[in-house]
Design a protein around this motif. Sequence first.
Motif, short mmCIF file in Angstrom:
data_model
loop_
_atom_site.label_atom_id
_atom_site.label_comp_id
_atom_site.label_asym_id
_atom_site.label_seq_id
_atom_site.Cartn_x
_atom_site.Cartn_y
_atom_site.Cartn_z
N ASN A 54 6.74 -17.78 16.93
CA ASN A 54 7.76 -18.32 16.10
C ASN A 54 8.68 -19.28 16.82
O ASN A 54 10.17 -18.97 17.09
CB ASN A 54 8.92 -16.96 15.50
CG ASN A 54 7.78 -16.31 14.76
OD1 ASN A 54 7.32 -16.76 13.75
ND2 ASN A 54 7.90 -14.71 14.99
N GLN A 69 10.00 -25.35 10.26
CA GLN A 69 9.63 -23.78 10.15
C GLN A 69 9.10 -23.62 8.75
O GLN A 69 8.05 -22.74 8.58
CB GLN A 69 10.79 -22.82 10.49
CG GLN A 69 11.32 -22.99 11.90
CD GLN A 69 10.44 -22.62 12.96
OE1 GLN A 69 9.59 -22.06 12.84
NE2 GLN A 69 10.49 -23.44 13.92
N SER A 142 10.27 -13.93 19.28
CA SER A 142 11.09 -14.88 18.48
C SER A 142 11.87 -15.87 19.59
O SER A 142 12.53 -15.37 20.62
CB SER A 142 12.17 -14.25 17.59
OG SER A 142 13.08 -15.15 17.24
N LEU A 144 13.53 -18.50 18.45
CA LEU A 144 14.43 -19.50 17.41
C LEU A 144 15.95 -19.76 17.67
O LEU A 144 16.37 -20.38 17.00
CB LEU A 144 14.15 -19.08 16.05
CG LEU A 144 12.86 -19.17 15.53
CD1 LEU A 144 12.76 -18.53 14.10
CD2 LEU A 144 12.02 -20.58 15.54
N LEU A 154 12.36 -15.68 10.15
CA LEU A 154 11.53 -14.55 10.55
C LEU A 154 11.02 -13.77 9.73
O LEU A 154 10.02 -13.25 9.72
CB LEU A 154 12.41 -13.88 11.92
CG LEU A 154 12.88 -14.51 13.17
CD1 LEU A 154 13.47 -13.66 13.97
CD2 LEU A 154 11.59 -14.91 13.83
N ALA A 157 8.48 -15.80 7.92
CA ALA A 157 7.17 -15.80 8.94
C ALA A 157 6.41 -14.53 8.94
O ALA A 157 5.14 -14.61 8.87
CB ALA A 157 7.74 -16.26 10.29
N PHE A 242 9.62 -9.15 14.83
CA PHE A 242 10.32 -10.30 15.01
C PHE A 242 11.70 -10.29 14.98
O PHE A 242 12.53 -10.73 16.07
CB PHE A 242 9.71 -11.26 13.74
CG PHE A 242 8.39 -11.72 13.68
CD1 PHE A 242 7.56 -11.24 14.77
CD2 PHE A 242 8.02 -12.43 12.54
CE1 PHE A 242 6.03 -11.71 14.93
CE2 PHE A 242 6.34 -12.82 12.69
CZ PHE A 242 5.63 -12.39 13.67
#
Length: 255
Positions: A54, A69, A142, A144, A154, A157, A242
């Motif tokens: 991610n 994303q 993660s 991000l 997240l 995802a 995540f």
Amino acid sequence: MAPALDLLPRRTALTETALVLGVSLGASALWSALSLLRKLTADEGLSGQVTSMNQSVTPDQPWLDLTHQLVGIGLALVPVALALHLLARQHPHPARLVGLDGRAPARDLLQGMALAATIGIPGLGLYLLARALDLNTTIAASDLGQAWWTIPVLVLAAGQNAVLEEVVMVGYLFTRWREAGWSPVTIVVVSALVRGSYHLYQGLGGFVGNIAMGLLLGAVYLRVRRVMPLVIAHWVIDVVAFVGYALLVTRVGWL
């Protein structure tokens, strides 16, 4: 009573599954094997290497990063639509055929949460053990940053992973391989091996852990004939991984 399915010929069913895997998780398995080979031949041991998931694409442009994303999540679900479209040739309601529907929400949720606990807790222990034995990379679940949309993305995802893997690897492949004449044991084992192989990028621990997960989920599907409990379980596991990582990475040293 549901109408009888017009089964595909064995060769057609196997060719179709190979093509679907080739444009989705089968391709991921090949890239994962190459990634593991690169990591095994590096100077540093596996546990000293970090596998980022991610990842941010344009961290200095949050709105563009968000777009990247969301597009990535959407495109990753195309193989799910393809698999259901192919199944629709034999069944007018392919999602219902594999149990991707809302006919039993309470039961699906209960079974999914029970599966998540059964898989998630031992899975964390296996990851920590494999990393301690230098059999697994350190997973950064993660990367991000701290954008306002980080947690929702997240969660999405995690849902994308769950739907893609369980619909393709279980609902679709189990249907087609059954049409090809494979035994239930063969179907469960081969599906689990493929599942493990596209997690090789994490290391040998991720490979073994996901094979075990695939064996359990495959056995459950043969019993309940619904992918919804599997999707829920997978989604919960990935959300915890995540989002938990994003919230705790600066607070917990062993992550």
